[in-house]
Design a protein around this motif. Sequence first.
Motif, PDB file in Angstrom:
ATOM      1  N   GLY A  16       5.560 -68.877  33.430  1.00  0.00           N
ATOM      2  CA  GLY A  16       4.247 -68.834  34.056  1.00  0.00           C
ATOM      3  C   GLY A  16       3.626 -67.462  33.926  1.00  0.00           C
ATOM      4  O   GLY A  16       4.191 -66.574  33.305  1.00  0.00           O
ATOM      5  N   PRO A  17       2.450 -67.235  34.515  1.00  0.00           N
ATOM      6  CA  PRO A  17       1.715 -65.989  34.306  1.00  0.00           C
ATOM      7  C   PRO A  17       2.089 -64.860  35.270  1.00  0.00           C
ATOM      8  O   PRO A  17       1.548 -63.765  35.158  1.00  0.00           O
ATOM      9  CB  PRO A  17       0.264 -66.421  34.534  1.00  0.00           C
ATOM     10  CG  PRO A  17       0.377 -67.506  35.563  1.00  0.00           C
ATOM     11  CD  PRO A  17       1.658 -68.238  35.248  1.00  0.00           C
ATOM     12  N   PHE A  43       2.008 -70.542  29.010  1.00  0.00           N
ATOM     13  CA  PHE A  43       0.738 -70.157  28.389  1.00  0.00           C
ATOM     14  C   PHE A  43       0.932 -69.367  27.102  1.00  0.00           C
ATOM     15  O   PHE A  43       1.776 -68.486  27.011  1.00  0.00           O
ATOM     16  CB  PHE A  43      -0.080 -69.305  29.368  1.00  0.00           C
ATOM     17  CG  PHE A  43      -0.474 -70.038  30.618  1.00  0.00           C
ATOM     18  CD1 PHE A  43      -1.520 -70.942  30.597  1.00  0.00           C
ATOM     19  CD2 PHE A  43       0.216 -69.844  31.801  1.00  0.00           C
ATOM     20  CE1 PHE A  43      -1.888 -71.636  31.735  1.00  0.00           C
ATOM     21  CE2 PHE A  43      -0.139 -70.518  32.959  1.00  0.00           C
ATOM     22  CZ  PHE A  43      -1.190 -71.432  32.924  1.00  0.00           C
ATOM     23  N   VAL A  46      -2.458 -65.892  28.639  1.00  0.00           N
ATOM     24  CA  VAL A  46      -2.481 -65.897  30.099  1.00  0.00           C
ATOM     25  C   VAL A  46      -3.899 -65.763  30.632  1.00  0.00           C
ATOM     26  O   VAL A  46      -4.299 -66.460  31.565  1.00  0.00           O
ATOM     27  CB  VAL A  46      -1.582 -64.775  30.655  1.00  0.00           C
ATOM     28  CG1 VAL A  46      -1.759 -64.621  32.165  1.00  0.00           C
ATOM     29  CG2 VAL A  46      -0.119 -65.048  30.316  1.00  0.00           C
ATOM     30  N   THR A  48      -6.871 -66.554  29.399  1.00  0.00           N
ATOM     31  CA  THR A  48      -7.750 -67.719  29.239  1.00  0.00           C
ATOM     32  C   THR A  48      -7.093 -69.014  29.688  1.00  0.00           C
ATOM     33  O   THR A  48      -7.722 -70.066  29.634  1.00  0.00           O
ATOM     34  CB  THR A  48      -8.173 -67.864  27.768  1.00  0.00           C
ATOM     35  OG1 THR A  48      -7.012 -68.167  26.976  1.00  0.00           O
ATOM     36  CG2 THR A  48      -8.836 -66.593  27.253  1.00  0.00           C
ATOM     37  N   LYS A  49      -5.823 -68.922  30.099  1.00  0.00           N
ATOM     38  CA  LYS A  49      -5.054 -70.098  30.516  1.00  0.00           C
ATOM     39  C   LYS A  49      -4.882 -71.105  29.371  1.00  0.00           C
ATOM     40  O   LYS A  49      -4.770 -72.308  29.599  1.00  0.00           O
ATOM     41  CB  LYS A  49      -5.703 -70.776  31.725  1.00  0.00           C
ATOM     42  CG  LYS A  49      -5.742 -69.890  32.963  1.00  0.00           C
ATOM     43  CD  LYS A  49      -4.335 -69.598  33.473  1.00  0.00           C
ATOM     44  CE  LYS A  49      -4.329 -68.875  34.824  1.00  0.00           C
ATOM     45  NZ  LYS A  49      -4.733 -67.479  34.715  1.00  0.00           N
ATOM     46  N   ARG A  50      -4.883 -70.590  28.141  1.00  0.00           N
ATOM     47  CA  ARG A  50      -4.611 -71.468  27.004  1.00  0.00           C
ATOM     48  C   ARG A  50      -3.126 -71.829  27.013  1.00  0.00           C
ATOM     49  O   ARG A  50      -2.261 -70.954  26.959  1.00  0.00           O
ATOM     50  CB  ARG A  50      -4.996 -70.798  25.687  1.00  0.00           C
ATOM     51  CG  ARG A  50      -4.608 -71.606  24.442  1.00  0.00           C
ATOM     52  CD  ARG A  50      -5.315 -71.097  23.194  1.00  0.00           C
ATOM     53  NE  ARG A  50      -5.072 -69.700  22.933  1.00  0.00           N
ATOM     54  CZ  ARG A  50      -4.082 -69.225  22.176  1.00  0.00           C
ATOM     55  NH1 ARG A  50      -3.214 -70.068  21.630  1.00  0.00           N
ATOM     56  NH2 ARG A  50      -3.968 -67.931  21.967  1.00  0.00           N
ATOM     57  N   ALA A  51      -2.845 -73.094  27.082  1.00  0.00           N
ATOM     58  CA  ALA A  51      -1.459 -73.547  27.209  1.00  0.00           C
ATOM     59  C   ALA A  51      -0.704 -73.428  25.891  1.00  0.00           C
ATOM     60  O   ALA A  51      -1.287 -73.526  24.807  1.00  0.00           O
ATOM     61  CB  ALA A  51      -1.430 -74.993  27.683  1.00  0.00           C
TER      62      ALA A  51
END
Length: 351
Positions: A16-17, A43, A46, A48-51
């Motif tokens: 996670g971030p 991610f 992190v 831009t929350k691009r998975a």
Amino acid sequence: MLSGLVLASALSAFVGPDKRQLPGVVTAEGDVTGRLEIRAEGFADVATKRAMATNTVFWIASNTKGIAAATFLSLMDEGKIALDDPVEKYLPEWKTCTVQATGKAPKRRPTLRMMLSHTAGLPFFVLNPGGKSCTIDKRTVRELSRLGAATPLTFEPGEGYDYSNWGIDVAMAAIEVVTGRPFEEEMKRRVLDPLGMHDTGMIPSAEQMTRLAKSYKLSDDQPPEDVIICQFTAPYTAKTRKAEAGGGLFSTAPDLAKFFRMVASNGLKPDGTRLLSEKAMNEWFTRQTPKGNSNSYSFGMCVWGDSLSHGGSYGTAGSANRKAGTYRIWLVSAEGGNAGSKSARSAWDKR
């Protein structure tokens, strides 16, 4: 043995971030029958929350070495080059190489076998002035060979082990002499294209950049910090960047699965035809480092019995076992580590 579902859950606890966590990871496990499980957690970016996705692009760093070794072995299968050829047969600058301790010519001439297995005596690489890191994409492999030949060897060839990108580059420079083509073209023609690894290359495309996993410096007490790949010049897409055989490739889990499946299949492609001969594979699965040395290394990869494996400087790893017919891949993009990255890797190792 952890199932895919349980493994994903186990990794989620550490990915996670936040600080003490690994931003993201992609894993792959498969076998020679065609079974393949690819899982993405966390991610790729992190901010831009691009998975992370199963086709996220990673810099695979030193995992490049095994693919370079396969390129060499392909030429060896055709009788165009030999492991025990002296390097100077192809690269005359090596006629004047010296050993650091004596200042004299080596007792044994360095061979291509030694270059591919880090036993020639070359030090790690050229450091930037006053720096700890090295930029690996500013010189061609022919230029790196000339520079390596002018650098005193750290031990008598064949009598030690010193991990070095340089030796892999020298072997690829010899390939260029034999084929008359850039080694990266031979790599594409002999390994990447036959295995269908069309998402793998030295210079990522603009489209691949949209899928690239961002790199992070990890620590336990701070959130992940954006970092650039210090071994490369920016931008990564620049056509002026030079291909480097010890650590230059970008790739994805599906593509790397094709390579490691070939290794686990003892040189076979999925259609049952050979990429590499049994003789070449037996050479590859043979330890090349001197007796008594703690490093068990072959050509561009570590070897432990029926397993070939390697890792990369930003945390990527891959291994294949030809006896079990299985392989596994771990892809992250992290400089250093923290509690989350170590715990996630530990959970994956216990699967």
